[in-house]
Motif scaffolding. Structure first.
Motif, mmCIF file in Angstrom:
data_model
loop_
_atom_site.group_PDB
_atom_site.id
_atom_site.type_symbol
_atom_site.label_atom_id
_atom_site.label_comp_id
_atom_site.label_asym_id
_atom_site.label_seq_id
_atom_site.Cartn_x
_atom_site.Cartn_y
_atom_site.Cartn_z
ATOM 1 N N ARG A 11 -10.912 79.355 89.121
ATOM 2 C CA ARG A 11 -11.014 79.202 87.664
ATOM 3 C C ARG A 11 -12.441 78.866 87.251
ATOM 4 N NH1 ARG A 11 -11.426 74.021 86.288
ATOM 5 N NH2 ARG A 11 -10.725 72.463 87.749
ATOM 6 N N LEU A 12 -13.145 78.063 88.068
ATOM 7 C CA LEU A 12 -14.535 77.741 87.749
ATOM 8 C C LEU A 12 -15.443 78.938 87.985
ATOM 9 C CD1 LEU A 12 -15.001 74.088 89.052
ATOM 10 C CD2 LEU A 12 -14.609 74.875 86.723
ATOM 11 N N GLN A 13 -15.141 79.731 89.027
ATOM 12 C CA GLN A 13 -15.917 80.943 89.267
ATOM 13 C C GLN A 13 -15.800 81.890 88.077
ATOM 14 O OE1 GLN A 13 -14.994 82.848 93.013
ATOM 15 N NE2 GLN A 13 -14.802 80.873 94.048
ATOM 16 N N GLU A 14 -14.564 82.063 87.602
ATOM 17 C CA GLU A 14 -14.338 82.954 86.467
ATOM 18 C C GLU A 14 -14.999 82.398 85.208
ATOM 19 O OE1 GLU A 14 -10.091 83.268 86.469
ATOM 20 O OE2 GLU A 14 -10.089 84.694 88.141
ATOM 21 N N LEU A 15 -14.925 81.088 85.036
ATOM 22 C CA LEU A 15 -15.545 80.453 83.880
ATOM 23 C C LEU A 15 -17.058 80.606 83.923
ATOM 24 C CD1 LEU A 15 -14.781 78.993 81.329
ATOM 25 C CD2 LEU A 15 -14.764 76.858 82.591
ATOM 26 N N GLN A 16 -17.650 80.500 85.115
ATOM 27 C CA GLN A 16 -19.087 80.711 85.244
ATOM 28 C C GLN A 16 -19.468 82.118 84.787
ATOM 29 O OE1 GLN A 16 -20.009 79.892 89.348
ATOM 30 N NE2 GLN A 16 -20.514 77.759 88.919
ATOM 31 N N GLY A 17 -18.660 83.097 85.184
ATOM 32 C CA GLY A 17 -18.912 84.478 84.765
ATOM 33 C C GLY A 17 -18.827 84.624 83.251
ATOM 34 N N SER A 18 -17.841 83.981 82.648
ATOM 35 C CA SER A 18 -17.700 84.034 81.195
ATOM 36 C C SER A 18 -18.867 83.353 80.492
ATOM 37 C CB SER A 18 -16.390 83.373 80.758
ATOM 38 O OG SER A 18 -15.292 84.093 81.245
ATOM 39 N N ILE A 19 -19.294 82.231 81.034
ATOM 40 C CA ILE A 19 -20.436 81.519 80.444
ATOM 41 C C ILE A 19 -21.663 82.409 80.497
ATOM 42 C CG2 ILE A 19 -22.048 79.595 80.778
ATOM 43 C CD1 ILE A 19 -19.599 77.918 81.698
ATOM 44 N N VAL A 23 -21.810 83.545 76.530
ATOM 45 C CA VAL A 23 -22.561 82.525 75.789
ATOM 46 C C VAL A 23 -23.786 83.110 75.081
ATOM 47 C CG1 VAL A 23 -23.914 80.398 76.046
ATOM 48 C CG2 VAL A 23 -21.635 80.556 77.029
ATOM 49 N N PRO A 24 -24.487 84.097 75.674
ATOM 50 C CA PRO A 24 -25.591 84.703 74.915
ATOM 51 C C PRO A 24 -25.141 85.303 73.579
ATOM 52 C CG PRO A 24 -25.796 85.260 77.228
ATOM 53 C CD PRO A 24 -24.479 84.569 77.061
ATOM 54 N N LEU A 25 -23.926 85.856 73.549
ATOM 55 C CA LEU A 25 -23.399 86.387 72.289
ATOM 56 C C LEU A 25 -23.165 85.267 71.275
ATOM 57 C CD1 LEU A 25 -20.759 88.860 73.799
ATOM 58 C CD2 LEU A 25 -23.061 89.409 72.954
ATOM 59 N N TYR A 42 -15.126 78.551 72.220
ATOM 60 C CA TYR A 42 -15.382 79.997 72.259
ATOM 61 C C TYR A 42 -14.694 80.654 73.454
ATOM 62 C CZ TYR A 42 -18.205 84.294 71.897
ATOM 63 O OH TYR A 42 -18.645 85.591 71.754
ATOM 64 N N LEU A 43 -14.679 79.947 74.594
ATOM 65 C CA LEU A 43 -14.107 80.520 75.813
ATOM 66 C C LEU A 43 -12.663 80.091 76.070
ATOM 67 C CD1 LEU A 43 -17.160 80.171 78.232
ATOM 68 C CD2 LEU A 43 -16.427 82.187 76.949
ATOM 69 N N ILE A 50 -16.136 73.280 81.222
ATOM 70 C CA ILE A 50 -17.467 73.860 81.026
ATOM 71 C C ILE A 50 -18.492 73.059 81.815
ATOM 72 C CG2 ILE A 50 -19.278 74.385 79.337
ATOM 73 C CD1 ILE A 50 -16.780 76.210 79.159
ATOM 74 N N THR A 51 -18.401 71.748 81.742
ATOM 75 C CA THR A 51 -19.320 70.885 82.484
ATOM 76 C C THR A 51 -19.192 71.116 83.980
ATOM 77 O OG1 THR A 51 -19.206 69.236 80.715
ATOM 78 C CG2 THR A 51 -20.015 68.488 82.860
ATOM 79 N N GLU A 52 -17.960 71.220 84.486
ATOM 80 C CA GLU A 52 -17.742 71.471 85.920
ATOM 81 C C GLU A 52 -18.327 72.817 86.332
ATOM 82 O OE1 GLU A 52 -13.886 70.591 87.919
ATOM 83 O OE2 GLU A 52 -13.283 69.992 85.903
ATOM 84 N N ALA A 53 -18.078 73.839 85.518
ATOM 85 C CA ALA A 53 -18.585 75.172 85.853
ATOM 86 C C ALA A 53 -20.108 75.177 85.874
ATOM 87 C CB ALA A 53 -18.055 76.198 84.854
ATOM 88 N N ARG A 54 -20.721 74.493 84.931
ATOM 89 C CA ARG A 54 -22.183 74.415 84.913
ATOM 90 C C ARG A 54 -22.709 73.649 86.119
ATOM 91 N NH1 ARG A 54 -23.528 73.132 78.565
ATOM 92 N NH2 ARG A 54 -23.812 75.293 77.919
#
Length: 158
Positions: A11-19, A23-25, A42-43, A50-54
């Motif tokens: 889930r964090l890997q996928e969230l990293q991809g989404s970020i 996020v640029p959009l 937004y996600l 979000i903090t964990e993924a970052r």
């Protein structure tokens, strides 16, 4: 030498991809860098996720062990500890075991708790749960074999 790996939850890997991709959009829409709460909204995630993924960002890039570390004369492999980090290994194992233990029935969980947390003998466990030492031995063996199979452990050290 032990070269462990850090396994980032899917889930964090996928969230990293989404970020990375979305996020640029969001930045373009807002005309400024978004806050963690805005990114979470937004996600469709929580600010904690979000903090964990970052925090896990960069865990997928591999460095050469021959590359000098931070301009030092030592290479990266020279900075690694010589012995395995027992605490980290135990943490990883516990992280993998947690959902498997939740699937066990109460009796099996109780036996494991008495044996490995309270360090009781099989005879003492039998007295607590009302069965013979031999029954405890069989239940313990079956439970441990099941957990090993689910973890993909094929052999154990004697």
């Amino acid at each position: 030498m032990w070269l462990g790996r850090v396994r980032i939850p899917r889930r964090l890997q996928e969230l990293q991809g989404s970020i990375r991709s979305k996020v640029p959009l969001l930045e373009q829409e807002l005309n400024r860098p978004p806050t963690t709460d805005e990114i979470a909204d937004y996600l469709g995630a929580t600010p904690e996720e979000i903090t964990e993924a970052r925090a896990a960002r960069g865990c997928f890039s591999v460095l050469s062990l021959d590359r000098p570390a931070d301009g030092d004369s030592l290479d990266l492999v020279g900075t690694l500890p010589a012995a395995a980090d027992q605490d980290l290994e135990q943490f990883e194992t516990l992280d993998e075991l947690t959902p498997l233990l939740a699937d066990l029935d109460d009796r099996c969980r109780r036996i494991l708790h008495l044996r490995f947390v309270e360090a009781k003998s099989q005879t003492q466990i039998g007295q607590v749960i009302g069965c013979s030492q031999m029954q405890v031995s069989r239940l313990l063996r079956a439970t441990l074999d099941r957990l090993r199979a689910q973890l993909g452990v094929t052999a154990i050290a004697a």
